[in-house]
Design a protein around this motif. Structure first.
Motif, PDB file in Angstrom:
ATOM      1  N   ARG A  62       0.831  -1.209   0.000  1.00  0.00           N
ATOM      2  CA  ARG A  62       0.000   0.000   0.000  1.00  0.00           C
ATOM      3  C   ARG A  62       0.864   1.257   0.000  1.00  0.00           C
ATOM      4  O   ARG A  62       0.599   2.205  -0.712  1.00  0.00           O
ATOM      5  N   TYR A  63       1.894   1.257   0.830  1.00  0.00           N
ATOM      6  CA  TYR A  63       2.789   2.414   0.911  1.00  0.00           C
ATOM      7  C   TYR A  63       3.521   2.624  -0.412  1.00  0.00           C
ATOM      8  O   TYR A  63       3.598   3.740  -0.917  1.00  0.00           O
ATOM      9  N   GLN A  64       4.058   1.564  -0.973  1.00  0.00           N
ATOM     10  CA  GLN A  64       4.861   1.674  -2.183  1.00  0.00           C
ATOM     11  C   GLN A  64       4.037   1.948  -3.434  1.00  0.00           C
ATOM     12  O   GLN A  64       4.557   2.503  -4.396  1.00  0.00           O
ATOM     13  N   LYS A  68       0.073   4.646  -7.795  1.00  0.00           N
ATOM     14  CA  LYS A  68      -0.039   3.776  -8.969  1.00  0.00           C
ATOM     15  C   LYS A  68      -1.445   3.203  -9.067  1.00  0.00           C
ATOM     16  O   LYS A  68      -2.115   3.001  -8.059  1.00  0.00           O
ATOM     17  N   ASP A  69      -1.861   2.923 -10.284  1.00  0.00           N
ATOM     18  CA  ASP A  69      -3.179   2.332 -10.519  1.00  0.00           C
ATOM     19  C   ASP A  69      -3.127   0.817 -10.702  1.00  0.00           C
ATOM     20  O   ASP A  69      -4.118   0.212 -11.081  1.00  0.00           O
ATOM     21  N   THR A  70      -1.983   0.233 -10.452  1.00  0.00           N
ATOM     22  CA  THR A  70      -1.864  -1.212 -10.640  1.00  0.00           C
ATOM     23  C   THR A  70      -2.621  -1.944  -9.536  1.00  0.00           C
ATOM     24  O   THR A  70      -2.785  -1.446  -8.434  1.00  0.00           O
ATOM     25  N   GLY A  71      -3.072  -3.131  -9.859  1.00  0.00           N
ATOM     26  CA  GLY A  71      -3.806  -3.929  -8.890  1.00  0.00           C
ATOM     27  C   GLY A  71      -2.872  -4.603  -7.900  1.00  0.00           C
ATOM     28  O   GLY A  71      -1.651  -4.479  -7.971  1.00  0.00           O
ATOM     29  N   MET A  72      -3.490  -5.323  -6.982  1.00  0.00           N
ATOM     30  CA  MET A  72      -2.743  -6.057  -5.968  1.00  0.00           C
ATOM     31  C   MET A  72      -1.893  -7.139  -6.628  1.00  0.00           C
ATOM     32  O   MET A  72      -2.376  -7.855  -7.508  1.00  0.00           O
TER      33      MET A  72
END
Length: 91
Positions: A62-64, A68-72
């Protein structure tokens, strides 16, 4: 789950030695714990190292990935899925 231990481990994982980002990291950890317990319905156990390390890895991601819009990542999805399966088996 003890958020202070999770925050300390997130800082170690990120290589952060100062306390400058503690407020922000604590907010992220608190949000992750609340999400996992309230929204996902998981009962996190302080004594379970798997639960602790998942929350550390999830909060670190979450912090990093805050801008960004990338998923988990798949490894987090896989571990979260396993937590769901284990929680269902315990009930």
């Amino acid at each position: 789950m003890d958020a202070s231990i999770t925050v300390a481990l997130v800082k170690e994982r990120l290589g952060i030695k100062s306390n400058v980002r503690d407020t922000y990291l604590t907010a992220i950890v608190d949000g992750v714990l609340k999400e996992l317990e309230d929204e996902k319905g998981l009962a996190l156990d302080d004594a379970n190292p798997y639960h602790l390390m998942f929350t550390v890895d999830y909060a670190t991601w979450r912090y990093q990935s805050r801008d960004k819009d990338t998923g988990m990542p798949r490894h987090l999805q896989y571990r979260l899925h396993n937590l769901f399966i284990h929680a269902r088996d315990v009930d």
